[in-house]
Structures are given as structure tokens and as C-alpha cells.
Design a protein around this motif. Structure first.
Motif, PDB file in Angstrom:
ATOM      1  N   MET A  15       2.292  -8.855 -11.675  1.00 48.78           N
ATOM      2  CA  MET A  15       1.752  -7.611 -11.802  1.00 48.78           C
ATOM      3  C   MET A  15       2.421  -6.933 -10.117  1.00 48.78           C
ATOM      4  SD  MET A  15      -2.208  -6.705 -10.811  1.00 48.78           S
ATOM      5  CE  MET A  15      -3.027  -6.657 -12.382  1.00 48.78           C
ATOM      6  N   SER A  16       2.478  -5.682 -10.012  1.00 49.75           N
ATOM      7  CA  SER A  16       3.135  -5.242  -8.986  1.00 49.75           C
ATOM      8  C   SER A  16       2.268  -4.504  -7.421  1.00 49.75           C
ATOM      9  CB  SER A  16       4.205  -4.133  -9.595  1.00 49.75           C
ATOM     10  OG  SER A  16       3.415  -2.901  -9.439  1.00 49.75           O
ATOM     11  N   ALA A  17       2.844  -4.675  -6.722  1.00 46.90           N
ATOM     12  CA  ALA A  17       2.066  -4.871  -5.135  1.00 46.90           C
ATOM     13  C   ALA A  17       1.134  -3.529  -5.405  1.00 46.90           C
ATOM     14  CB  ALA A  17       2.330  -4.477  -4.093  1.00 46.90           C
ATOM     15  N   TYR A  18       2.371  -2.604  -6.332  1.00 51.15           N
ATOM     16  CA  TYR A  18       1.651  -0.858  -6.284  1.00 51.15           C
ATOM     17  C   TYR A  18       0.425  -0.624  -7.418  1.00 51.15           C
ATOM     18  CZ  TYR A  18       0.903   3.604  -7.610  1.00 51.15           C
ATOM     19  OH  TYR A  18       0.223   5.145  -8.305  1.00 51.15           O
ATOM     20  N   SER A  19       0.333  -1.634  -8.477  1.00 50.07           N
ATOM     21  CA  SER A  19      -0.552  -1.875  -9.857  1.00 50.07           C
ATOM     22  C   SER A  19      -1.742  -2.244  -9.480  1.00 50.07           C
ATOM     23  CB  SER A  19      -0.120  -2.889 -10.718  1.00 50.07           C
ATOM     24  OG  SER A  19       1.104  -2.520 -11.582  1.00 50.07           O
ATOM     25  N   SER A  20      -1.726  -3.659  -7.641  1.00 50.59           N
ATOM     26  CA  SER A  20      -3.321  -4.064  -7.558  1.00 50.59           C
ATOM     27  C   SER A  20      -3.663  -3.340  -6.293  1.00 50.59           C
ATOM     28  CB  SER A  20      -2.293  -5.243  -6.882  1.00 50.59           C
ATOM     29  OG  SER A  20      -1.531  -6.625  -7.185  1.00 50.59           O
ATOM     30  N   VAL A  21      -2.616  -2.353  -5.605  1.00 49.62           N
ATOM     31  CA  VAL A  21      -3.368  -1.415  -4.861  1.00 49.62           C
ATOM     32  C   VAL A  21      -4.328  -0.378  -5.468  1.00 49.62           C
ATOM     33  CG1 VAL A  21      -2.950   0.392  -3.213  1.00 49.62           C
ATOM     34  CG2 VAL A  21      -1.592  -1.597  -3.088  1.00 49.62           C
ATOM     35  N   TYR A  22      -3.335  -0.155  -6.589  1.00 56.01           N
ATOM     36  CA  TYR A  22      -4.306   1.260  -7.685  1.00 56.01           C
ATOM     37  C   TYR A  22      -5.730   0.755  -7.797  1.00 56.01           C
ATOM     38  CZ  TYR A  22      -4.858   4.643 -11.003  1.00 56.01           C
ATOM     39  OH  TYR A  22      -5.446   5.694 -12.012  1.00 56.01           O
ATOM     40  N   GLN A  23      -5.602  -0.726  -8.406  1.00 58.34           N
ATOM     41  CA  GLN A  23      -6.713  -1.538  -9.767  1.00 58.34           C
ATOM     42  C   GLN A  23      -7.709  -1.461  -8.352  1.00 58.34           C
ATOM     43  OE1 GLN A  23      -5.443  -4.550 -11.593  1.00 58.34           O
ATOM     44  NE2 GLN A  23      -4.822  -3.666 -13.423  1.00 58.34           N
ATOM     45  N   ALA A  24      -7.019  -1.933  -6.957  1.00 61.74           N
ATOM     46  CA  ALA A  24      -8.215  -1.898  -6.012  1.00 61.74           C
ATOM     47  C   ALA A  24      -9.491  -1.034  -5.900  1.00 61.74           C
ATOM     48  CB  ALA A  24      -7.663  -3.248  -4.788  1.00 61.74           C
ATOM     49  N   LEU A  25      -8.215   0.454  -6.202  1.00 61.31           N
ATOM     50  CA  LEU A  25      -8.892   1.246  -5.017  1.00 61.31           C
ATOM     51  C   LEU A  25      -9.645   2.455  -6.313  1.00 61.31           C
ATOM     52  CD1 LEU A  25      -5.524   2.930  -3.222  1.00 61.31           C
ATOM     53  CD2 LEU A  25      -7.827   1.646  -2.274  1.00 61.31           C
ATOM     54  N   THR A  26      -9.374   2.159  -7.461  1.00 57.15           N
ATOM     55  CA  THR A  26      -9.977   2.830  -8.183  1.00 57.15           C
ATOM     56  C   THR A  26     -11.063   1.997  -9.308  1.00 57.15           C
ATOM     57  OG1 THR A  26      -8.564   2.041 -10.274  1.00 57.15           O
ATOM     58  CG2 THR A  26      -8.137   3.946  -9.232  1.00 57.15           C
ATOM     59  N   SER A  27     -11.307   0.058  -8.701  1.00 57.68           N
ATOM     60  CA  SER A  27     -12.437  -0.516  -8.827  1.00 57.68           C
ATOM     61  C   SER A  27     -13.664   0.046  -8.890  1.00 57.68           C
ATOM     62  CB  SER A  27     -12.252  -1.846  -8.755  1.00 57.68           C
ATOM     63  OG  SER A  27     -12.101  -1.951  -7.082  1.00 57.68           O
ATOM     64  N   GLY A  28     -14.043   0.506  -7.541  1.00 55.28           N
ATOM     65  CA  GLY A  28     -15.042   1.291  -7.291  1.00 55.28           C
ATOM     66  C   GLY A  28     -15.678   0.360  -6.441  1.00 55.28           C
ATOM     67  N   ARG A  29     -15.241  -0.730  -6.038  1.00 56.56           N
ATOM     68  CA  ARG A  29     -15.419  -2.052  -5.392  1.00 56.56           C
ATOM     69  C   ARG A  29     -14.906  -1.927  -4.100  1.00 56.56           C
ATOM     70  NH1 ARG A  29     -13.521  -6.556  -3.224  1.00 56.56           N
ATOM     71  NH2 ARG A  29     -11.970  -6.593  -4.728  1.00 56.56           N
ATOM     72  N   PRO A  30     -15.721  -2.001  -2.962  1.00 54.47           N
ATOM     73  CA  PRO A  30     -15.097  -1.838  -1.521  1.00 54.47           C
ATOM     74  C   PRO A  30     -14.439  -2.687  -0.691  1.00 54.47           C
ATOM     75  CG  PRO A  30     -17.945  -1.778  -0.638  1.00 54.47           C
ATOM     76  CD  PRO A  30     -17.483  -1.955  -2.692  1.00 54.47           C
ATOM     77  N   LEU A  31     -13.469  -2.835  -0.772  1.00 55.81           N
ATOM     78  CA  LEU A  31     -12.642  -3.216   0.072  1.00 55.81           C
ATOM     79  C   LEU A  31     -13.403  -4.300   1.487  1.00 55.81           C
ATOM     80  CD1 LEU A  31      -8.947  -2.345  -1.350  1.00 55.81           C
ATOM     81  CD2 LEU A  31     -10.779  -4.291  -1.974  1.00 55.81           C
ATOM     82  N   ARG A  32     -12.586  -5.493   1.512  1.00 54.66           N
ATOM     83  CA  ARG A  32     -13.358  -6.046   2.564  1.00 54.66           C
ATOM     84  C   ARG A  32     -12.093  -5.867   3.771  1.00 54.66           C
ATOM     85  NH1 ARG A  32     -14.440 -10.510   0.205  1.00 54.66           N
ATOM     86  NH2 ARG A  32     -12.957 -11.560   0.621  1.00 54.66           N
ATOM     87  N   PRO A  33     -11.657  -5.320   4.732  1.00 56.92           N
ATOM     88  CA  PRO A  33     -10.845  -5.193   5.557  1.00 56.92           C
ATOM     89  C   PRO A  33      -9.207  -6.879   5.477  1.00 56.92           C
ATOM     90  CG  PRO A  33     -12.121  -4.732   7.011  1.00 56.92           C
ATOM     91  CD  PRO A  33     -12.920  -5.794   5.797  1.00 56.92           C
ATOM     92  N   GLY A  34      -9.243  -7.643   5.681  1.00 55.18           N
ATOM     93  CA  GLY A  34      -8.666  -8.619   5.336  1.00 55.18           C
ATOM     94  C   GLY A  34      -7.590  -8.273   4.198  1.00 55.18           C
ATOM     95  N   GLU A  35      -8.498  -7.936   3.192  1.00 49.69           N
ATOM     96  CA  GLU A  35      -8.289  -8.067   1.749  1.00 49.69           C
ATOM     97  C   GLU A  35      -7.540  -6.807   1.572  1.00 49.69           C
ATOM     98  OE1 GLU A  35     -11.749  -9.123  -2.000  1.00 49.69           O
ATOM     99  OE2 GLU A  35     -11.827  -7.392  -1.027  1.00 49.69           O
ATOM    100  N   ALA A  36      -7.961  -5.494   2.139  1.00 45.93           N
ATOM    101  CA  ALA A  36      -7.031  -4.021   2.480  1.00 45.93           C
ATOM    102  C   ALA A  36      -4.959  -4.580   2.702  1.00 45.93           C
ATOM    103  CB  ALA A  36      -7.702  -3.502   3.020  1.00 45.93           C
ATOM    104  N   ALA A  37      -6.012  -4.891   4.163  1.00 48.46           N
ATOM    105  CA  ALA A  37      -4.753  -5.341   4.548  1.00 48.46           C
ATOM    106  C   ALA A  37      -3.684  -6.472   3.840  1.00 48.46           C
ATOM    107  CB  ALA A  37      -4.713  -6.091   5.802  1.00 48.46           C
ATOM    108  N   GLN A  38      -4.011  -6.940   3.252  1.00 49.12           N
ATOM    109  CA  GLN A  38      -2.992  -7.933   2.091  1.00 49.12           C
ATOM    110  C   GLN A  38      -2.884  -7.175   1.597  1.00 49.12           C
ATOM    111  OE1 GLN A  38      -2.091 -10.873   3.433  1.00 49.12           O
ATOM    112  NE2 GLN A  38      -0.824 -11.369   1.650  1.00 49.12           N
ATOM    113  N   LEU A  39      -3.121  -6.231   0.753  1.00 52.63           N
ATOM    114  CA  LEU A  39      -2.426  -5.589  -0.568  1.00 52.63           C
ATOM    115  C   LEU A  39      -1.479  -4.872   0.666  1.00 52.63           C
ATOM    116  CD1 LEU A  39      -6.153  -4.843  -2.440  1.00 52.63           C
ATOM    117  CD2 LEU A  39      -3.903  -6.338  -2.859  1.00 52.63           C
TER     118      LEU A  39
END
Length: 98
Positions: A1-25
Motif C-alpha cells: 500500500m502506498s503512503a498516500y493510500s495509508s494517509v487517505y485511509q487514516a484521515l477518512t476513517s473517522g478515528r482520531p490519530l495520535r501525534p506519533g501515528e500522524a508524524a509517521q504517516l
């Protein structure tokens, strides 16, 4: 899975991201984008600096220098894209300016 796909899924999942997860993405996205850009530049440069039948030795040396400079920029782009989000700078424990 590309990084863009991962970021898109994380942003549209409705679940808030922890700062560490967002930084890694974001770091993965930056690294992938930097690699893709560097690859595209390399492909663009691949045929530009070849020796032509009418080139003198001096002209070919000039082309080699230009190609070397362009490849150094590509290498710098790759290394900048791979730098972690928070570089490991030592913590300054005092307020001294000297």
C-alpha cells in the motif's frame, strides 16, 4: 500500500490519530514523494548528457560536470526526504549564549 493510500485511509476513517501515528504517516508520505520525484528527475536526466558525435572533449567534460551536479542535487533530495520528522538534536540544558 502506498503512503498516500495509508494517509487517505487514516484521515477518512473517522478515528482520531495520535501525534506519533500522524508524524509517521507524514514521514512515510514525504519519503515516498521524495523518492518518486528523484526517480523522475533521474529518468529525465538519463539521456541529456550523453556524448554526441559532434562533441569535443571539452564539451563532453562540461556535460559530465553538469550531470554530476544534477545527480548531487538528486542525492540531496533523497537524503532530505529520508530525514526523520524530529531530528535528534541534543537538548540544551542551559541558557548560556556563549
Amino acid at each position: 500500500m502506498s503512503a498516500y493510500s495509508s494517509v487517505y485511509q487514516a484521515l477518512t476513517s473517522g478515528r482520531p490519530l495520535r501525534p506519533g501515528e500522524a508524524a509517521q504517516l507524514l514521514a512515510d508520505l514525504r519519503r515516498e514523494t521524495g523518492d518518486e520525484l528523484a526517480d523522475a528527475i533521474e529518468r529525465d536526466l538519463s539521456g541529456k548528457y550523453r556524448r554526441g558525435p559532434q562533441d569535443t572533449d571539452g564539451e563532453f567534460r562540461k556535460k559530465r560536470r553538469q550531470y554530476g551536479a544534477a545527480m548531487r542535487i538528486v542525492k540531496a533530495l533523497r537524503s532530505l526526504a529520508a530525514v526523520p520528522i524530529h531530528p535528534a538534536f541534543p537538548h540544551q540544558r542551559n541558557r548560556s549564549t556563549s
